[in-house]
Design a protein around this motif. Structure first.
Motif, PDB file in Angstrom:
ATOM      1  N   ILE A  33      52.578   9.506 -31.039  1.00  0.00           N
ATOM      2  CA  ILE A  33      51.119  10.515 -31.273  1.00  0.00           C
ATOM      3  C   ILE A  33      50.000   9.686 -30.148  1.00  0.00           C
ATOM      4  CG2 ILE A  33      49.491  10.913 -32.740  1.00  0.00           C
ATOM      5  CD1 ILE A  33      52.559   9.960 -34.428  1.00  0.00           C
ATOM      6  N   PHE A  34      49.763  10.579 -29.417  1.00  0.00           N
ATOM      7  CA  PHE A  34      48.627  10.280 -28.628  1.00  0.00           C
ATOM      8  C   PHE A  34      47.132  10.604 -29.140  1.00  0.00           C
ATOM      9  CE2 PHE A  34      52.675  10.664 -26.430  1.00  0.00           C
ATOM     10  CZ  PHE A  34      52.553   9.965 -25.250  1.00  0.00           C
ATOM     11  N   PHE A  35      46.123   9.725 -29.057  1.00  0.00           N
ATOM     12  CA  PHE A  35      45.022  10.141 -29.566  1.00  0.00           C
ATOM     13  C   PHE A  35      43.967  10.140 -28.544  1.00  0.00           C
ATOM     14  CE2 PHE A  35      47.002   8.594 -33.282  1.00  0.00           C
ATOM     15  CZ  PHE A  35      46.492   9.273 -34.332  1.00  0.00           C
ATOM     16  N   GLU A  36      43.071  11.329 -28.647  1.00  0.00           N
ATOM     17  CA  GLU A  36      41.819  11.462 -27.852  1.00  0.00           C
ATOM     18  C   GLU A  36      40.708  10.968 -28.710  1.00  0.00           C
ATOM     19  OE1 GLU A  36      39.339  11.871 -24.485  1.00  0.00           O
ATOM     20  OE2 GLU A  36      41.257  11.525 -24.561  1.00  0.00           O
ATOM     21  N   LEU A  41      26.983  12.783 -32.137  1.00  0.00           N
ATOM     22  CA  LEU A  41      25.949  12.543 -33.321  1.00  0.00           C
ATOM     23  C   LEU A  41      25.877  13.626 -34.499  1.00  0.00           C
ATOM     24  CD1 LEU A  41      22.872  11.953 -30.928  1.00  0.00           C
ATOM     25  CD2 LEU A  41      24.290  10.038 -32.332  1.00  0.00           C
ATOM     26  N   LYS A  42      25.607  12.988 -35.677  1.00  0.00           N
ATOM     27  CA  LYS A  42      25.482  14.238 -36.784  1.00  0.00           C
ATOM     28  C   LYS A  42      24.957  15.183 -36.736  1.00  0.00           C
ATOM     29  CE  LYS A  42      24.777  13.932 -41.768  1.00  0.00           C
ATOM     30  NZ  LYS A  42      26.023  14.644 -42.271  1.00  0.00           N
ATOM     31  N   ASN A  43      23.611  15.239 -35.924  1.00  0.00           N
ATOM     32  CA  ASN A  43      22.677  16.078 -35.910  1.00  0.00           C
ATOM     33  C   ASN A  43      23.088  17.285 -34.820  1.00  0.00           C
ATOM     34  OD1 ASN A  43      21.968  14.796 -33.519  1.00  0.00           O
ATOM     35  ND2 ASN A  43      19.948  14.760 -34.178  1.00  0.00           N
ATOM     36  N   ASP A  44      24.358  17.053 -34.110  1.00  0.00           N
ATOM     37  CA  ASP A  44      24.859  17.733 -33.050  1.00  0.00           C
ATOM     38  C   ASP A  44      25.722  18.878 -33.622  1.00  0.00           C
ATOM     39  OD1 ASP A  44      26.222  18.869 -31.022  1.00  0.00           O
ATOM     40  OD2 ASP A  44      27.414  17.273 -30.164  1.00  0.00           O
ATOM     41  N   LEU A  45      25.026  20.096 -33.253  1.00  0.00           N
ATOM     42  CA  LEU A  45      25.643  21.504 -33.840  1.00  0.00           C
ATOM     43  C   LEU A  45      27.081  21.548 -33.498  1.00  0.00           C
ATOM     44  CD1 LEU A  45      22.332  23.785 -33.109  1.00  0.00           C
ATOM     45  CD2 LEU A  45      23.172  22.669 -35.530  1.00  0.00           C
ATOM     46  N   SER A  46      27.719  21.171 -32.577  1.00  0.00           N
ATOM     47  CA  SER A  46      28.890  21.322 -32.284  1.00  0.00           C
ATOM     48  C   SER A  46      29.962  20.193 -32.946  1.00  0.00           C
ATOM     49  CB  SER A  46      29.021  21.307 -30.771  1.00  0.00           C
ATOM     50  OG  SER A  46      28.980  20.139 -30.166  1.00  0.00           O
ATOM     51  N   VAL A  47      29.609  19.540 -33.817  1.00  0.00           N
ATOM     52  CA  VAL A  47      30.254  18.601 -34.414  1.00  0.00           C
ATOM     53  C   VAL A  47      31.703  19.014 -34.897  1.00  0.00           C
ATOM     54  CG1 VAL A  47      29.509  18.347 -36.838  1.00  0.00           C
ATOM     55  CG2 VAL A  47      30.176  16.244 -35.426  1.00  0.00           C
ATOM     56  N   ASP A  48      31.779  20.406 -35.458  1.00  0.00           N
ATOM     57  CA  ASP A  48      32.980  20.951 -35.844  1.00  0.00           C
ATOM     58  C   ASP A  48      34.032  21.410 -34.853  1.00  0.00           C
ATOM     59  OD1 ASP A  48      32.706  19.818 -38.558  1.00  0.00           O
ATOM     60  OD2 ASP A  48      31.485  21.533 -39.082  1.00  0.00           O
ATOM     61  N   LEU A  80      49.593  15.413 -29.547  1.00  0.00           N
ATOM     62  CA  LEU A  80      48.234  14.991 -29.224  1.00  0.00           C
ATOM     63  C   LEU A  80      47.180  15.332 -30.579  1.00  0.00           C
ATOM     64  CD1 LEU A  80      46.079  13.965 -27.346  1.00  0.00           C
ATOM     65  CD2 LEU A  80      45.755  16.284 -26.411  1.00  0.00           C
ATOM     66  N   ASP A  81      46.698  14.017 -30.943  1.00  0.00           N
ATOM     67  CA  ASP A  81      45.581  14.291 -32.083  1.00  0.00           C
ATOM     68  C   ASP A  81      44.284  13.920 -31.741  1.00  0.00           C
ATOM     69  OD1 ASP A  81      48.027  14.648 -33.638  1.00  0.00           O
ATOM     70  OD2 ASP A  81      47.494  12.794 -34.758  1.00  0.00           O
ATOM     71  N   LEU A  82      43.282  14.506 -32.258  1.00  0.00           N
ATOM     72  CA  LEU A  82      41.782  14.206 -31.694  1.00  0.00           C
ATOM     73  C   LEU A  82      41.272  13.422 -33.064  1.00  0.00           C
ATOM     74  CD1 LEU A  82      39.330  14.590 -30.193  1.00  0.00           C
ATOM     75  CD2 LEU A  82      39.116  16.792 -31.360  1.00  0.00           C
ATOM     76  N   ILE A  83      40.601  12.511 -32.709  1.00  0.00           N
ATOM     77  CA  ILE A  83      39.813  11.774 -33.684  1.00  0.00           C
ATOM     78  C   ILE A  83      38.574  11.968 -33.216  1.00  0.00           C
ATOM     79  CG2 ILE A  83      38.845   9.620 -34.660  1.00  0.00           C
ATOM     80  CD1 ILE A  83      41.616   8.651 -34.675  1.00  0.00           C
ATOM     81  N   ILE A  84      37.604  12.434 -34.084  1.00  0.00           N
ATOM     82  CA  ILE A  84      35.959  12.632 -33.724  1.00  0.00           C
ATOM     83  C   ILE A  84      35.129  11.663 -34.603  1.00  0.00           C
ATOM     84  CG2 ILE A  84      33.929  14.092 -33.487  1.00  0.00           C
ATOM     85  CD1 ILE A  84      35.613  16.603 -33.240  1.00  0.00           C
ATOM     86  N   ILE A  85      34.848  10.802 -34.129  1.00  0.00           N
ATOM     87  CA  ILE A  85      33.509   9.959 -34.837  1.00  0.00           C
ATOM     88  C   ILE A  85      32.237  10.213 -34.729  1.00  0.00           C
ATOM     89  CG2 ILE A  85      32.781   7.304 -35.260  1.00  0.00           C
ATOM     90  CD1 ILE A  85      35.360   6.709 -33.476  1.00  0.00           C
ATOM     91  N   LEU A  96      34.789   9.739 -39.928  1.00  0.00           N
ATOM     92  CA  LEU A  96      35.809   9.952 -38.942  1.00  0.00           C
ATOM     93  C   LEU A  96      36.461  11.194 -39.474  1.00  0.00           C
ATOM     94  CD1 LEU A  96      38.251   7.395 -37.620  1.00  0.00           C
ATOM     95  CD2 LEU A  96      39.108   9.647 -38.947  1.00  0.00           C
ATOM     96  N   LYS A  97      36.796  12.085 -38.286  1.00  0.00           N
ATOM     97  CA  LYS A  97      37.634  13.272 -38.634  1.00  0.00           C
ATOM     98  C   LYS A  97      38.684  13.331 -37.708  1.00  0.00           C
ATOM     99  CE  LYS A  97      34.280  16.697 -40.087  1.00  0.00           C
ATOM    100  NZ  LYS A  97      33.688  18.191 -39.968  1.00  0.00           N
ATOM    101  N   HIS A  98      39.616  13.462 -38.523  1.00  0.00           N
ATOM    102  CA  HIS A  98      41.222  13.431 -37.572  1.00  0.00           C
ATOM    103  C   HIS A  98      41.838  14.990 -37.646  1.00  0.00           C
ATOM    104  CE1 HIS A  98      45.396  11.886 -37.836  1.00  0.00           C
ATOM    105  NE2 HIS A  98      45.329  12.427 -36.543  1.00  0.00           N
ATOM    106  N   TYR A  99      42.151  15.346 -36.284  1.00  0.00           N
ATOM    107  CA  TYR A  99      42.721  16.715 -36.161  1.00  0.00           C
ATOM    108  C   TYR A  99      43.851  16.486 -35.663  1.00  0.00           C
ATOM    109  CZ  TYR A  99      37.703  18.519 -36.571  1.00  0.00           C
ATOM    110  OH  TYR A  99      36.573  18.530 -37.077  1.00  0.00           O
ATOM    111  N   PRO A 100      45.096  16.595 -36.374  1.00  0.00           N
ATOM    112  CA  PRO A 100      46.467  16.522 -35.793  1.00  0.00           C
ATOM    113  C   PRO A 100      46.848  17.495 -35.091  1.00  0.00           C
ATOM    114  CG  PRO A 100      46.383  16.917 -38.214  1.00  0.00           C
ATOM    115  CD  PRO A 100      45.186  16.816 -37.696  1.00  0.00           C
ATOM    116  N   ASP A 101      47.746  17.509 -33.870  1.00  0.00           N
ATOM    117  CA  ASP A 101      48.498  18.215 -33.076  1.00  0.00           C
ATOM    118  C   ASP A 101      47.610  19.308 -32.457  1.00  0.00           C
ATOM    119  OD1 ASP A 101      50.754  19.288 -32.049  1.00  0.00           O
ATOM    120  OD2 ASP A 101      51.714  19.948 -33.752  1.00  0.00           O
ATOM    121  N   ILE A 102      46.621  18.839 -31.893  1.00  0.00           N
ATOM    122  CA  ILE A 102      45.690  19.930 -31.166  1.00  0.00           C
ATOM    123  C   ILE A 102      46.281  20.758 -30.214  1.00  0.00           C
ATOM    124  CG2 ILE A 102      43.641  18.600 -32.052  1.00  0.00           C
ATOM    125  CD1 ILE A 102      43.304  17.782 -28.951  1.00  0.00           C
TER     126      ILE A 102
END
Length: 103
Positions: A33-36, A41-48, A80-85, A96-102
């Motif tokens: 599994i490869f992670f990006e 920032l929490k107030n960033d509207l595009s956080v999701d 490929l998984d994505l982690i957003i802090i 931390l949000k983990h998005y598997p297999d993007i």
């Protein structure tokens, strides 16, 4: 800590080939599994939203293929998984949000 506590074995971090980079490479069960990793920032509207362009995903795919060929891994057992802090500077906290297999 998140990866280890979820049974991922970290093989390598900040792997580079040419001008491509993979943040974290792990093994779990029989999978590679490869992670990006991205920070927002929490107030960033595009956080999701998944903060990767098609160009970035294309380059990550090239780096994954290069790593697998170089290290004799089968591409069928990779993802490929994505982690957003998400950082909240006001409270000095991060989640931390983990998005598997993007892709």
């Amino acid at each position: 800590d998140y990866l280890i506590s979820n049974n991922y074995k970290v093989i390598e971090s900040n792997y580079r080939c040419d001008h491509f980079e993979i943040d974290i490479i792990t093994r779990k069960d029989k999978n590679l599994i490869f992670f990006e990793v991205k920070t927002r920032l929490k107030n960033d509207l595009s956080v999701d939203e998944i903060p990767l362009s098609s160009w970035q995903i294309k380059n990550l795919k090239k780096a994954i293929i290069h790593y697998c060929v170089e290290n004799h891994y089968c591409l069928e057992n990779t993802r490929l998984d994505l982690i957003i802090i998400i950082v909240n500077p006001k409270d000095n906290l991060a989640t931390l949000k983990h998005y598997p297999d993007i892709f």
